[in-house]
Design an enzyme around this catalytic site. Structure first.
Site, PDB file in Angstrom:
ATOM      1  N   HIS A  60      28.412  -1.575  16.349  1.00  0.00           N
ATOM      2  CA  HIS A  60      28.704  -2.286  15.101  1.00  0.00           C
ATOM      3  C   HIS A  60      30.103  -2.884  15.103  1.00  0.00           C
ATOM      4  O   HIS A  60      30.388  -3.807  14.343  1.00  0.00           O
ATOM      5  CB  HIS A  60      28.569  -1.342  13.906  1.00  0.00           C
ATOM      6  CG  HIS A  60      27.186  -0.803  13.731  1.00  0.00           C
ATOM      7  ND1 HIS A  60      26.137  -1.571  13.289  1.00  0.00           N
ATOM      8  CD2 HIS A  60      26.666   0.431  13.963  1.00  0.00           C
ATOM      9  CE1 HIS A  60      25.033  -0.841  13.241  1.00  0.00           C
ATOM     10  NE2 HIS A  60      25.328   0.380  13.650  1.00  0.00           N
ATOM     11  N   HIS A 117      39.604   0.032  14.449  1.00  0.00           N
ATOM     12  CA  HIS A 117      38.497  -0.887  14.671  1.00  0.00           C
ATOM     13  C   HIS A 117      38.666  -2.099  13.770  1.00  0.00           C
ATOM     14  O   HIS A 117      39.641  -2.200  13.023  1.00  0.00           O
ATOM     15  CB  HIS A 117      37.150  -0.193  14.423  1.00  0.00           C
ATOM     16  CG  HIS A 117      36.952   0.248  13.007  1.00  0.00           C
ATOM     17  ND1 HIS A 117      37.322   1.496  12.555  1.00  0.00           N
ATOM     18  CD2 HIS A 117      36.436  -0.399  11.921  1.00  0.00           C
ATOM     19  CE1 HIS A 117      37.044   1.599  11.269  1.00  0.00           C
ATOM     20  NE2 HIS A 117      36.502   0.458  10.854  1.00  0.00           N
ATOM     21  N   THR A 167      33.342   2.632   4.816  1.00  0.00           N
ATOM     22  CA  THR A 167      32.630   1.370   4.564  1.00  0.00           C
ATOM     23  C   THR A 167      31.384   1.214   5.425  1.00  0.00           C
ATOM     24  O   THR A 167      30.777   0.143   5.439  1.00  0.00           O
ATOM     25  CB  THR A 167      33.568   0.164   4.782  1.00  0.00           C
ATOM     26  OG1 THR A 167      33.932   0.077   6.161  1.00  0.00           O
ATOM     27  CG2 THR A 167      34.816   0.276   3.920  1.00  0.00           C
TER      28      THR A 167
END
Length: 266
Positions: free
Chosen positions: A102, A128, A210
């Site tokens: 992702h 990230h 998130t």
């Protein structure tokens, strides 16, 4: 400056996949066995997109039912001001880039940065990115957003958000960009102090991870000033994100973001 308008709908394993965890689910006697959370496929669009995360697994239920979810739309200037100045202390180190499916995260060897926040020390676990940014400011999203995920041994999480906009090439973030282009690269230089915006002003609030399982109780510290990345650097992140990997903003509810400054320790 390229910005995106995002709708306000309805953004720990050892490597801390994105801003989320992947605990195993319990079997249910009256329903088909629940697949382990780490095996549940989720995405950023379609039937497995953000609006459906809470229905994909019992472990993801908070994504739909939580009351303090992230990301949110931040005000350009928060009315409430912090009276204390938390400290972030860092030292140059190296890390390895890891493709989670992702996003791509940079996992430091050790000592990359610590944050002293309200008497608790948080240590950087991974960094990230999301394209475009997940947090918006006065309704507008930036070209990208980096999350510096800090944790404590007892499971608390604090995330420093660094927004990014198109501009000049950023040498401090280039090793991260190179790692995003070639996941699995080791010994990438990581200098947190150089990667932060010059202006230490932040907006803070309590929110959530998130990504699924959208666990709440996360302390968010988002820098007001974005860093600049070149168009080429942003293009690399965009390709590594497989198009986009940003959760839309969620209702602020009764939360009130407040403004402060983060001091750099030595």
């Amino acid at each position: 400056m390229k910005k995106f308008a995002l709708p306000a709908v309805l953004v720990l394993t050892p490597l801390l996949t994105s801003c989320g965890t992947s605990p195993a689910a319990d079997d249910a006697a009256s329903a088909p066995p629940t697949v382990a959370a780490g095996e549940v496929h989720w995405s950023y669009s379609g039937a497995e997109g953000p609006a459906e995360w809470g229905h994909l697994s019992a472990d993801f239920e908070t994504c739909s039912t939580g009351s303090t979810q992230s990301p949110i739309d931040l005000p350009a200037h928060a009315d409430q001001k912090a009276t204390e100045h938390p400290t972030i202390t860092s030292s140059p180190t190296v890390g390895e880039s890891v493709d989670t499916g992702h996003t791509v995260q940079l996992v430091p060897e050790s000592g990359a940065s610590t944050v002293e926040w309200d008497g608790t020390q948080f240590t950087l676990a991974q960094t990230h990115f999301h394209v475009p940014s997940e947090h918006t400011v006065a309704g507008e999203a930036m070209d990208a957003e980096f999350h510096l995920v800090h944790t404590t041994p007892d499971g608390q999480t604090l995330v420093i958000g660094v927004l990014a906009e198109e501009g000049a090439e950023n040498a401090a973030w280039q090793p991260f960009v190179e790692g995003a282009a070639t996941p699995g690269t080791a010994d990438l230089p990581l200098d947190v102090a150089a990667m932060l915006p010059e202006d230490p002003t932040y907006e803070a609030y309590e929110g959530s991870l998130t990504t699924p399982p959208c666990t709440e109780g996360v302390q968010w510290v988002v820098y007001t000033m974005p860093v600049e990345l070149s168009a080429d650097q942003i293009a690399v992140l965009d390709e590594a994100s497989h198009g986009h990997n940003a959760r839309p903003t969620l209702p602020q509810g009764d939360r009130t973001p407040y403004e402060g400054t983060l001091a750099l320790g030595e």
